[in-house]
Write a protein that holds these residues in place. Structure first.
Motif, mmCIF file in Angstrom:
data_model
loop_
_atom_site.group_PDB
_atom_site.id
_atom_site.type_symbol
_atom_site.label_atom_id
_atom_site.label_comp_id
_atom_site.label_asym_id
_atom_site.label_seq_id
_atom_site.Cartn_x
_atom_site.Cartn_y
_atom_site.Cartn_z
ATOM 1 N N LEU A 1 -1.345 -3.182 7.876
ATOM 2 C CA LEU A 1 -2.458 -2.805 8.744
ATOM 3 C C LEU A 1 -2.303 -1.365 9.212
ATOM 4 C CD1 LEU A 1 -4.986 -3.923 10.200
ATOM 5 C CD2 LEU A 1 -3.500 -4.438 12.152
ATOM 6 N N GLY A 2 -3.389 -0.622 9.179
ATOM 7 C CA GLY A 2 -3.361 0.764 9.625
ATOM 8 C C GLY A 2 -3.098 1.760 8.522
ATOM 9 N N PHE A 3 -2.854 1.272 7.302
ATOM 10 C CA PHE A 3 -2.602 2.172 6.177
ATOM 11 C C PHE A 3 -3.915 2.626 5.551
ATOM 12 C CE2 PHE A 3 1.677 1.408 6.694
ATOM 13 C CZ PHE A 3 2.461 1.941 5.684
ATOM 14 N N GLN A 4 -3.902 3.868 5.087
ATOM 15 C CA GLN A 4 -4.994 4.399 4.291
ATOM 16 C C GLN A 4 -4.426 4.772 2.922
ATOM 17 O OE1 GLN A 4 -8.217 4.710 5.301
ATOM 18 N NE2 GLN A 4 -7.740 3.836 7.306
ATOM 19 N N PHE A 5 -5.185 4.572 1.872
ATOM 20 C CA PHE A 5 -4.688 4.918 0.543
ATOM 21 C C PHE A 5 -5.855 5.295 -0.357
ATOM 22 C CE2 PHE A 5 -5.714 0.462 0.413
ATOM 23 C CZ PHE A 5 -6.265 0.262 -0.850
ATOM 24 N N ARG A 6 -5.531 6.034 -1.373
ATOM 25 C CA ARG A 6 -6.545 6.424 -2.367
ATOM 26 C C ARG A 6 -5.872 6.460 -3.746
ATOM 27 N NH1 ARG A 6 -10.954 9.842 -1.996
ATOM 28 N NH2 ARG A 6 -11.115 9.033 0.131
ATOM 29 N N GLY A 7 -6.448 5.744 -4.688
ATOM 30 C CA GLY A 7 -5.936 5.779 -6.046
ATOM 31 C C GLY A 7 -6.206 7.137 -6.683
ATOM 32 N N VAL A 8 -5.204 7.703 -7.325
ATOM 33 C CA VAL A 8 -5.355 9.035 -7.914
ATOM 34 C C VAL A 8 -5.182 9.030 -9.429
ATOM 35 C CG1 VAL A 8 -4.690 10.251 -5.816
ATOM 36 C CG2 VAL A 8 -2.916 9.579 -7.455
ATOM 37 N N GLY A 9 -4.793 7.906 -10.014
ATOM 38 C CA GLY A 9 -4.620 7.863 -11.459
ATOM 39 C C GLY A 9 -3.750 6.695 -11.857
ATOM 40 N N HIS A 10 -3.281 6.724 -13.100
ATOM 41 C CA HIS A 10 -2.444 5.649 -13.612
ATOM 42 C C HIS A 10 -1.251 6.233 -14.358
ATOM 43 C CE1 HIS A 10 -6.213 3.468 -12.928
ATOM 44 N NE2 HIS A 10 -5.453 2.403 -12.797
ATOM 45 N N ALA A 11 -0.104 5.550 -14.221
ATOM 46 C CA ALA A 11 1.110 5.943 -14.919
ATOM 47 C C ALA A 11 1.433 4.880 -15.962
ATOM 48 C CB ALA A 11 2.270 6.078 -13.933
ATOM 49 N N ALA A 12 1.710 5.311 -17.183
ATOM 50 C CA ALA A 12 2.043 4.382 -18.256
ATOM 51 C C ALA A 12 3.460 3.859 -18.099
ATOM 52 C CB ALA A 12 1.892 5.084 -19.604
#
Length: 298
Positions: free
Chosen positions: A155-166
Motif C-alpha cells: 500500500l502506498g507504492f507507485q510504479f510504472r512499467g518501462v519495458g521487459h527483460a529477457a
C-alpha cells in the motif's frame, strides 16, 4: 577574510598575464583590479606579483598560493551552486536501488544526463537482489527503485512499467544439457537448477521459479553465472547478465521444447508516497520511464 573580488582578480591576472586583461574580464576599471590585488596582498602578508616590469609577473609566493586560491574559488562556486539548488527544491542527496541483473546501459545513459542536469546532487546507487527493492523503499533506505515487476506492491507504492527483460536458460558447453537441444522439462528436471533467490521473499520465491526438484539458490546473478560456468548446474537468468558469455562461447543458450510464458519479465520503476521525490528524483524517474521499451532487453 579574503574577498571574492581580490581572489578573482588574482586568479585572472595570473591566468591572463596582466591587470588590464583581468579588469576587462571582470568588467571593472584597471585601478579597481590593482586595488583588489593589493588588498589581497595585505590580507595574506605576501607580495603576489612583481610589478617592476611592463607586465606583472607572479612571485614565488604568488605561484605557491595560486593552487590554494583556485581551490577556494571553486569551493565558493560549489557553495553557491548547492545553495541555489536547495532553494529551488532540489534535494541534497538521492538514493536509487537498481536490481541486480537488469540491463545497465540504459540506466547509465540516464545517469549521464542526470549528472549534467543536477551536478550538485549526491547520488547513491544500491544493488539489491530480485524483489528486495520494496523493503528498501518501505524502510526509507532508498528513494527510487528499478526492479523486476511484482504481481502486487505494498500500500502506498507507485510504479510504472518501462519495458521487459529477457530471461533465458543457459548452461556450460560441457554440461550434458548442451548436447541434448532442444530440451524438455523432463531433461531439465534431471539436472541441478541454480535459482536466483530473493532475500525478502525467502525460499518461496526460489521454489516458484524452479523447474527442477534439485535446487541450489543464490541471490547474486553474477555468482550464479560463475557457478554455471563451473558446471555446477543450469540456470534461468536475465539475458543482460549472460550475453557476453554467450557471445564468447563460454555459455550455451538452451532451446526448449516447451513454450515459456515467462521468458520476458517486466521492468518497473517504483517509488512510494511515504517518501516524496524532489526535483532531482522526479526528473530521474521520468527519464527512466521515457527510455525505449526495448532498452531493457540487454
Amino acid at each position: 577574510m579574503v574577498s571574492q573580488d581580490g581572489l578573482t582578480a588574482f586568479l585572472l591576472a595570473a591566468e591572463l598575464g596582466s591587470f588590464s586583461a583581468a579588469a576587462r574580464r571582470m568588467e571593472k576599471v584597471q585601478s579597481a583590479v590593482s586595488t583588489a590585488i593589493a588588498n589581497l596582498e595585505i590580507d595574506t602578508g605576501v607580495t603576489l606579483f612583481d610589478r617592476s616590469g611592463r607586465l606583472p609577473v607572479l612571485t614565488d609566493e604568488g605561484r605557491a598560493l595560486l593552487p590554494y586560491a583556485r581551490a577556494i574559488s571553486l569551493g565558493q562556486k560549489e557553495l553557491m551552486a548547492k545553495a541555489g539548488s536547495l532553494s529551488e527544491g532540489i534535494e541534497h542527496r538521492l538514493s536509487v536501488a537498481i536490481e541486480q541483473g537488469l540491463s545497465l546501459p540504459p540506466v547509465l545513459d540516464a545517469l549521464a544526463e542526470f549528472a549534467q542536469t543536477f551536478p550538485t546532487v549526491e547520488l547513491e546507487l544500491l544493488s539489491p537482489g530480485m524483489n528486495d527493492t520494496p523493503e528498501l523503499l518501505i524502510s526509507g533506505r532508498t528513494d527510487l527503485g528499478l526492479m523486476t515487476e511484482q504481481e502486487s506492491y505494498p500500500l502506498g507504492f507507485q510504479f510504472r512499467g518501462v519495458g521487459h527483460a529477457a530471461h533465458i536458460i543457459v548452461c556450460a558447453p560441457e554440461h550434458p544439457l548442451a548436447g541434448a537441444q532442444p530440451v524438455g522439462l523432463g531433461a531439465l528436471r534431471e539436472h541441478r537448477q541454480i535459482v536466483l533467490h530473493s532475500r525478502s521473499q525467502g525460499r518461496d520465491g526460489a521454489v516458484l521459479a524452479a523447474k527442477s526438484p534439485m535446487l541450489w539458490e543464490a541471490e547474486n546473478p553474477n555468482l550464479i553465472v560463475e557457478m554455471v560456468l563451473s558446471g555446477l548446474g543450469w540456470a534461468e537468468l536475465p539475458y543482460a547478465v549472460v550475453h557476453n558469455q554467450i557471445a564468447q562461447g563460454k555459455l550455451i543458450r538452451l532451446a526448449t521444447r516447451f513454450q515459456q510464458s515467462d521468458d520476458l519479465a517486466g521492468v518497473d520503476v517504483v517509488w512510494t508516497e511515504r517518501r516524496g521525490l524532489g526535483a532531482a528524483g522526479s526528473w530521474l524517474r521520468d527519464r527512466l520511464m521515457a527510455l525505449p521499451q526495448d532498452a531493457w532487453r540487454g
